[in-house]
Design a protein around this motif. Structure first.
Motif, PDB file in Angstrom:
ATOM      1  N   TYR A  26       0.882  -1.369   0.139  1.00  0.00           N
ATOM      2  CA  TYR A  26       0.392  -0.173   0.403  1.00  0.00           C
ATOM      3  C   TYR A  26       1.093   1.093   0.046  1.00  0.00           C
ATOM      4  N   SER A  27       2.220   1.171   0.179  1.00  0.00           N
ATOM      5  CA  SER A  27       3.059   2.081   0.226  1.00  0.00           C
ATOM      6  C   SER A  27       3.549   2.982  -0.884  1.00  0.00           C
ATOM      7  N   ASN A  28       3.389   3.941  -1.103  1.00  0.00           N
ATOM      8  CA  ASN A  28       3.305   5.624  -2.110  1.00  0.00           C
ATOM      9  C   ASN A  28       5.090   5.855  -1.883  1.00  0.00           C
ATOM     10  N   LYS A  29       5.764   5.634  -2.369  1.00  0.00           N
ATOM     11  CA  LYS A  29       7.084   6.523  -2.176  1.00  0.00           C
ATOM     12  C   LYS A  29       7.263   8.276  -2.484  1.00  0.00           C
ATOM     13  N   THR A  30       6.530   8.935  -2.731  1.00  0.00           N
ATOM     14  CA  THR A  30       6.514  10.416  -3.433  1.00  0.00           C
ATOM     15  C   THR A  30       7.326  11.450  -2.593  1.00  0.00           C
ATOM     16  N   GLN A  31       7.353  11.314  -1.235  1.00  0.00           N
ATOM     17  CA  GLN A  31       8.182  12.474  -0.745  1.00  0.00           C
ATOM     18  C   GLN A  31       9.901  12.145  -0.595  1.00  0.00           C
ATOM     19  N   SER A  32      10.558  12.946  -0.982  1.00  0.00           N
ATOM     20  CA  SER A  32      11.988  13.546  -1.177  1.00  0.00           C
ATOM     21  C   SER A  32      12.504  13.510   0.172  1.00  0.00           C
ATOM     22  N   ASP A  52      17.485   3.608  10.256  1.00  0.00           N
ATOM     23  CA  ASP A  52      18.173   2.418  10.227  1.00  0.00           C
ATOM     24  C   ASP A  52      16.762   2.215  11.597  1.00  0.00           C
ATOM     25  N   ALA A  53      16.314   2.637  11.718  1.00  0.00           N
ATOM     26  CA  ALA A  53      14.600   1.912  12.726  1.00  0.00           C
ATOM     27  C   ALA A  53      14.373   1.468  11.655  1.00  0.00           C
ATOM     28  N   SER A  54      14.288   1.319  10.679  1.00  0.00           N
ATOM     29  CA  SER A  54      13.468   0.508   9.503  1.00  0.00           C
ATOM     30  C   SER A  54      12.107   2.129   9.238  1.00  0.00           C
ATOM     31  N   LEU A  55      12.279   3.215   8.877  1.00  0.00           N
ATOM     32  CA  LEU A  55      11.553   3.932   7.975  1.00  0.00           C
ATOM     33  C   LEU A  55      11.916   3.183   6.406  1.00  0.00           C
ATOM     34  N   PRO A  56      10.414   2.549   6.067  1.00  0.00           N
ATOM     35  CA  PRO A  56      10.624   2.920   4.272  1.00  0.00           C
ATOM     36  C   PRO A  56      11.482   3.264   3.699  1.00  0.00           C
ATOM     37  N   PHE A  57      11.996   3.426   2.679  1.00  0.00           N
ATOM     38  CA  PHE A  57      11.840   4.570   1.825  1.00  0.00           C
ATOM     39  C   PHE A  57      12.292   3.448   0.070  1.00  0.00           C
ATOM     40  N   GLU A  58      12.688   4.501  -1.041  1.00  0.00           N
ATOM     41  CA  GLU A  58      13.071   3.729  -2.069  1.00  0.00           C
ATOM     42  C   GLU A  58      14.131   5.377  -2.303  1.00  0.00           C
ATOM     43  N   VAL A  63      18.082   9.926  -4.342  1.00  0.00           N
ATOM     44  CA  VAL A  63      17.950  10.578  -3.334  1.00  0.00           C
ATOM     45  C   VAL A  63      16.812   9.558  -2.603  1.00  0.00           C
ATOM     46  N   ARG A  64      16.464   9.321  -1.577  1.00  0.00           N
ATOM     47  CA  ARG A  64      15.270   9.042  -0.619  1.00  0.00           C
ATOM     48  C   ARG A  64      14.237   9.811  -0.882  1.00  0.00           C
ATOM     49  N   TYR A  65      13.663   8.248  -1.189  1.00  0.00           N
ATOM     50  CA  TYR A  65      11.378   8.743  -1.148  1.00  0.00           C
ATOM     51  C   TYR A  65      10.860   8.042  -0.189  1.00  0.00           C
ATOM     52  N   PHE A  66      10.133   8.291   0.367  1.00  0.00           N
ATOM     53  CA  PHE A  66       9.371   8.609   1.806  1.00  0.00           C
ATOM     54  C   PHE A  66       7.647   8.094   1.351  1.00  0.00           C
ATOM     55  N   ASP A  67       6.922   7.608   2.226  1.00  0.00           N
ATOM     56  CA  ASP A  67       5.112   7.717   1.700  1.00  0.00           C
ATOM     57  C   ASP A  67       5.548   9.041   3.054  1.00  0.00           C
ATOM     58  N   MET A  68       3.897   9.393   2.205  1.00  0.00           N
ATOM     59  CA  MET A  68       3.495  10.526   3.007  1.00  0.00           C
ATOM     60  C   MET A  68       2.816  10.147   4.257  1.00  0.00           C
ATOM     61  N   ASN A  69       2.537   8.776   4.247  1.00  0.00           N
ATOM     62  CA  ASN A  69       1.422   8.886   6.013  1.00  0.00           C
ATOM     63  C   ASN A  69       2.383   8.295   7.059  1.00  0.00           C
ATOM     64  N   ASP A  70       3.920   7.667   6.389  1.00  0.00           N
ATOM     65  CA  ASP A  70       4.589   7.117   7.969  1.00  0.00           C
ATOM     66  C   ASP A  70       4.768   8.503   7.902  1.00  0.00           C
ATOM     67  N   LEU A  71       5.540   9.312   7.760  1.00  0.00           N
ATOM     68  CA  LEU A  71       5.804  10.631   7.988  1.00  0.00           C
ATOM     69  C   LEU A  71       4.885  11.531   8.722  1.00  0.00           C
ATOM     70  N   TYR A  72       3.940  10.961   8.137  1.00  0.00           N
ATOM     71  CA  TYR A  72       2.733  12.409   9.245  1.00  0.00           C
ATOM     72  C   TYR A  72       2.839  11.186  10.629  1.00  0.00           C
ATOM     73  N   ASN A  73       2.527  10.100  10.502  1.00  0.00           N
ATOM     74  CA  ASN A  73       3.224   9.403  11.581  1.00  0.00           C
ATOM     75  C   ASN A  73       3.829   9.214  12.470  1.00  0.00           C
ATOM     76  N   LEU A  74       4.474   9.629  11.762  1.00  0.00           N
ATOM     77  CA  LEU A  74       5.553   9.915  12.580  1.00  0.00           C
ATOM     78  C   LEU A  74       6.103  11.272  13.675  1.00  0.00           C
TER      79      LEU A  74
END
Length: 323
Positions: A26-32, A52-58, A63-74
């Motif tokens: 369900y992850s959509n890693k669009t946030q740089s 290192d604490a397992s935040l998923p990225f691509e 450049v590393r990209y992250f899911d916006m939902n993960d960032l918001y929850n953090l």
């Protein structure tokens, strides 16, 4: 080393342990990474700690990209007080600590929706799950259905909502609702498609508007009540343009009155502020003027384009107070 001290909140590793990251399917890693740093008010060393604490990225083009939902929850659970999610939700819910009387008055909204079929395959009918507020005392002026076409379409109306104190009267419905609120599920931002899989969301110890409404509606029906999760818009916050996925449970109470149970808003208000008891109670069967109900069921899309494209239509609401 980060230039932000641990005294400003929890260590990022601890925050990562508190939440569940969005599963890969369900992850959509669009946030740089630059967006992540700005949103979390942190630096590259902090992002390294989160990774290192397992935040998923691509990683794309270095450049590393992250899911916006993960960032918001953090950000929401960081206890740092200055992350964008914390500031946003504090602003979102500042009304919940005030007198609820203003939430019961008629309120008009300029309602405009933009529908876009990004991979359109030609002219075809549109279907838009329009506002459906008359069931709870509201009204609509305008609001013609979009004409068949291709690419984009719009829907515009002036929507008037109102509130009413109609708390749940069935002891069984109140018990089921209270049991859910006391169950300890952690509110998180969750992709809409994932929210439809409410069993997965709850198995992670998490909850959200749609997932909570789908599960509670099931429990109401199992207890013998007519109930359905319905989508809508939570509006009147952040000055207008906002499209928060929102859902409530609509249930016919034992007094024969259709009630709205805004379970996730009650839970989130309780988490964000301790002085929201009146608003939390309003969420348990009553209606208030910051929600525009729609014809969409709890996990359905607001809009479709019948061109045959496999790519879902994008629906963006712009809802502003009509003055």
């Amino acid at each position: 080393m980060s230039d932000r001290t641990e005294s400003l909140g929890l260590p990022w590793e601890k925050v990562a342990d508190l939440i569940e990251f969005v599963p890969a399917e369900y992850s959509n890693k669009t946030q740089s990474e630059s967006v992540a740093r700005e949103l979390l008010r942190c630096d590259s060393a902090d992002i390294d700690r989160l990774v290192d604490a397992s935040l998923p990225f691509e990683e794309r083009a270095g450049v590393r990209y992250f899911d916006m939902n993960d960032l918001y929850n953090l950000g929401m659970y960081s206890q740092r007080s200055d992350t964008q999610p914390e500031l946003t939700f504090r602003m979102l819910f500042r009304f919940a600590g005030r007198s609820v009387e203003s939430l019961l008055r008629p309120k008009s909204w300029g309602f405009r929706v933009h529908l876009e079929c990004t991979a359109c395959e030609g002219p075809a009918p549109w279907r838009f799950e329009a506002p459906d507020v008359a069931r709870f005392g509201g009204s609509i002026v305008g609001g013609s259905a979009p004409e068949p076409g291709s690419g984009t379409a719009t829907y515009e109306a002036t929507v008037t909502t109102t509130g009413a104190r109609t708390p749940l009267v069935s002891p069984e419905l109140r018990t089921l609702t209270r049991d859910y609120l006391d169950s300890g599920y952690r509110w998180q931002m969750v992709p809409v498609a994932m929210q439809a899989d409410h069993q997965l969301v709850h198995s992670l110890g998490a909850t959200s508007c749609i997932a909570a409404s789908l599960l509670l509606a099931e429990r109401f029906r199992a207890a013998g009540y007519r109930a359905e999760a319905k989508r809508g818009w939570f509006c009147g916050v952040l000055g207008g343009a906002l499209d928060l996925p929102h859902a409530c449970v609509e249930v016919e109470d034992e007094d024969g009155v259709l009630k709205s149970v805004d379970i996730a808003k009650a839970q989130l208000a309780a988490r964000l502020s301790s002085d929201t008891e009146d608003f939390q109670e309003l969420c348990l069967g009553s209606t208030y003027n910051k929600v525009i109900q729609s014809t969409a069921s709890g996990n359905a899309s607001f809009g479709y384009h019948a061109c045959g494209s496999p790519v879902p239509a994008h629906v963006r609401a712009d809802i502003r107070s009509a003055r």
